[in-house]
Design a protein around this motif. Structure first.
Motif, mmCIF file in Angstrom:
data_model
loop_
_atom_site.group_PDB
_atom_site.id
_atom_site.type_symbol
_atom_site.label_atom_id
_atom_site.label_comp_id
_atom_site.label_asym_id
_atom_site.label_seq_id
_atom_site.Cartn_x
_atom_site.Cartn_y
_atom_site.Cartn_z
ATOM 1 N N ALA A 67 0.866 -1.133 -0.226
ATOM 2 C CA ALA A 67 0.021 0.047 0.026
ATOM 3 C C ALA A 67 0.797 1.228 0.118
ATOM 4 C CB ALA A 67 -0.916 0.127 1.050
ATOM 5 N N LYS A 68 1.964 1.133 0.906
ATOM 6 C CA LYS A 68 2.984 2.662 0.749
ATOM 7 C C LYS A 68 3.512 2.689 -0.561
ATOM 8 C CE LYS A 68 5.377 2.764 4.409
ATOM 9 N NZ LYS A 68 6.332 2.654 5.639
ATOM 10 N N HIS A 69 3.676 1.504 -1.543
ATOM 11 C CA HIS A 69 4.068 1.691 -2.686
ATOM 12 C C HIS A 69 3.085 1.870 -3.692
ATOM 13 C CE1 HIS A 69 7.848 0.092 -1.028
ATOM 14 N NE2 HIS A 69 8.425 0.468 -1.994
ATOM 15 N N GLY A 70 1.926 2.429 -3.270
ATOM 16 C CA GLY A 70 0.874 2.691 -4.403
ATOM 17 C C GLY A 70 -0.242 1.818 -4.668
ATOM 18 N N CYS A 71 0.030 0.440 -4.215
ATOM 19 C CA CYS A 71 -1.125 -0.506 -4.683
ATOM 20 C C CYS A 71 -2.290 -0.441 -3.671
ATOM 21 C CB CYS A 71 -0.435 -1.864 -4.360
ATOM 22 S SG CYS A 71 0.884 -2.465 -5.217
ATOM 23 N N GLN A 72 -3.535 -0.918 -4.372
ATOM 24 C CA GLN A 72 -4.719 -1.068 -3.805
ATOM 25 C C GLN A 72 -4.787 -2.500 -3.580
ATOM 26 O OE1 GLN A 72 -6.390 2.541 -3.456
ATOM 27 N NE2 GLN A 72 -7.356 0.847 -2.733
ATOM 28 N N VAL A 73 -4.734 -2.775 -1.905
ATOM 29 C CA VAL A 73 -4.495 -4.182 -1.634
ATOM 30 C C VAL A 73 -5.927 -4.691 -0.652
ATOM 31 C CG1 VAL A 73 -3.214 -5.642 -0.065
ATOM 32 C CG2 VAL A 73 -2.201 -3.723 -1.011
ATOM 33 N N THR A 74 -6.174 -5.930 -1.222
ATOM 34 C CA THR A 74 -7.420 -6.608 -0.208
ATOM 35 C C THR A 74 -6.496 -7.482 0.704
ATOM 36 O OG1 THR A 74 -8.844 -6.699 -2.188
ATOM 37 C CG2 THR A 74 -9.172 -8.440 -0.477
ATOM 38 N N HIS A 75 -6.761 -7.222 1.896
ATOM 39 C CA HIS A 75 -6.215 -7.939 3.151
ATOM 40 C C HIS A 75 -7.170 -8.877 3.595
ATOM 41 C CE1 HIS A 75 -3.544 -7.743 6.877
ATOM 42 N NE2 HIS A 75 -4.887 -8.514 7.238
ATOM 43 N N PHE A 76 -6.875 -10.235 3.235
ATOM 44 C CA PHE A 76 -7.831 -11.282 3.629
ATOM 45 C C PHE A 76 -7.222 -12.326 4.563
ATOM 46 C CE2 PHE A 76 -9.782 -15.505 2.747
ATOM 47 C CZ PHE A 76 -11.129 -15.001 2.319
ATOM 48 N N ASP A 77 -7.977 -12.307 5.503
ATOM 49 C CA ASP A 77 -7.154 -13.035 6.810
ATOM 50 C C ASP A 77 -8.429 -13.868 7.583
ATOM 51 O OD1 ASP A 77 -4.370 -13.734 7.979
ATOM 52 O OD2 ASP A 77 -5.918 -13.744 9.579
ATOM 53 N N ILE A 78 -8.287 -14.990 8.114
ATOM 54 C CA ILE A 78 -9.072 -15.761 8.993
ATOM 55 C C ILE A 78 -9.315 -15.213 10.381
ATOM 56 C CG2 ILE A 78 -7.277 -17.404 9.693
ATOM 57 C CD1 ILE A 78 -9.364 -19.896 8.992
ATOM 58 N N SER A 79 -8.245 -14.415 10.611
ATOM 59 C CA SER A 79 -8.551 -13.929 12.038
ATOM 60 C C SER A 79 -8.793 -12.411 12.424
ATOM 61 C CB SER A 79 -6.790 -14.037 12.657
ATOM 62 O OG SER A 79 -6.632 -13.348 13.665
ATOM 63 N N GLN A 80 -9.805 -12.327 13.025
ATOM 64 C CA GLN A 80 -10.124 -10.913 13.441
ATOM 65 C C GLN A 80 -9.254 -10.159 14.296
ATOM 66 O OE1 GLN A 80 -13.096 -9.702 12.070
ATOM 67 N NE2 GLN A 80 -12.107 -7.648 12.668
ATOM 68 N N PRO A 81 -8.403 -10.887 15.327
ATOM 69 C CA PRO A 81 -7.607 -9.950 16.129
ATOM 70 C C PRO A 81 -6.257 -9.441 15.053
ATOM 71 C CG PRO A 81 -8.177 -12.077 17.262
ATOM 72 C CD PRO A 81 -8.731 -12.233 15.787
ATOM 73 N N MET A 82 -6.098 -10.465 14.182
ATOM 74 C CA MET A 82 -4.842 -9.884 13.340
ATOM 75 C C MET A 82 -5.391 -8.915 12.504
ATOM 76 S SD MET A 82 -1.996 -13.065 12.803
ATOM 77 C CE MET A 82 -2.719 -14.286 12.187
#
Length: 309
Positions: A67-82
């Motif tokens: 994201a800091k390098h300008g990408c649009q990122v979909t952050h997908f994870d099984i963990s709500q705490p993370m």
């Protein structure tokens, strides 16, 4: 829902997981080496990349970087705490608007259309925690990818030495006096682990043959209300390459982050890490060495693959 997914959901949704996982690079040298390798790989493969799917994105180490390098990122994870931890770190870094956070399991990517993302990444072996669906999951990750895929899975050749080394993690402790509970456990249990160790050939040969770490014991612990480590499928290098080729991935290259570092004792690793010049030079050479195809299977934990779709 299969046991692999249920066990993973319980483990990674423990309340302290977000905080603990976010500090791994401050605690363990093998994590420093692996994350440095992945960062170098990503930043050298950014041409033409605007959208990224990060599967099993954890606390956002690479979602935030991209994201800091300008990408649009979909952050997908099984963990709500993370995910919660990742959101806080993304806000701190000023890239919250560049990341879409989605809670979900890799076993179900049906919500994403074919070729949705320029690049698809998945690091630190979440694919290996989806047994017996690991091959299908790789196919799904390729399906939603438009240009480039970079993934890491648990390495069978890399894991086999662990069965003859109950103190392998001690080699990579950066500071034995830190407050991390796992570090304290490793240090306090070192002598007992050595004293009680017995080489079990049958266990080594089983892992060599079927690639599976965990199974009935983990299921029984889960059913009793416990939180076992994930059932883990470990890959051979040619196996991973063949699966990717089967789904149409081309120009595949493999690497074994940590292959060089695992040859050094803790005292020297700590000395290197505590000197900025030595540390930078060491991590650069590790990337060069660990990218050689002849050592890819002996990465510390993971086998990394990159290819074009």
């Amino acid at each position: 829902m299969g046991y692999s997914r249920k066990i993973s959901e319980r483990l990674w949704n423990m309340p302290d997981k977000g905080e603990l996982e976010s500090h791994r690079e401050e605690t363990f040298i093998d994590d420093i080496v692996q994350k440095s390798h992945i960062e170098k790989e990503l930043l050298s493969n950014m041409d033409g990349i605007q959208t990224v799917f990060d599967g099993g994105a954890g606390c956002g180490r690479f979602s935030i970087l991209l994201a800091k390098h300008g990408c649009q990122v979909t952050h997908f994870d099984i963990s709500q705490p993370m995910i919660d931890k990742a959101k806080g770190l993304a806000e701190k870094e000023g890239v919250l608007d560049k990341i879409t956070f989605v809670k979900g399991a890799l076993e179900d990517l049906s919500g994403f259309q074919d070729k949705s993302f320029d690049m698809v990444i998945s690091f630190d072996a979440p694919i290996s925690y989806t047994h017996p669906n690991q091959e299908k999951i790789i196919g799904e990750l390729v399906r939603i990818c438009r240009k480039r895929i970079i993934i890491s899975v648990s390495s069978r050749l890399g894991q086999l030495p662990y069965l003859a080394n109950p103190i392998q993690k001690n080699q990579f402790i950066l500071d034995v006096n830190c407050d991390d509970p796992f570090v304290k456990w490793c240090v306090s249990n070192r002598a007992d682990a050595i004293a009680s160790f017995r080489f079990k050939r049958e266990c080594v040969e089983k892992l060599w043959a079927d690639g599976l770490m965990g199974g009935e014991a983990e299921i029984a612990e889960y059913e009793a209300g416990g939180t076992p480590w994930c059932i883990t499928y470990t890959f051979m290098p040619d196996e991973l390459e063949n699966i990717l080729e089967k789904f149409g991935v081309k120009n595949i290259s493999l690497a074994g982050p940590g292959a060089y570092a695992r040859t050094l004792p803790n005292e020297l690793l700590v000395k290197i890490m505590n000197d900025p010049k030595q540390r930078a030079d060491f991590l650069d050479f590790c990337y060069q060495y660990d990218s050689n195809p002849y050592v890819c299977g002996m990465g510390k934990d993971n086998l990394l693959a990159k290819g074009e779709v």
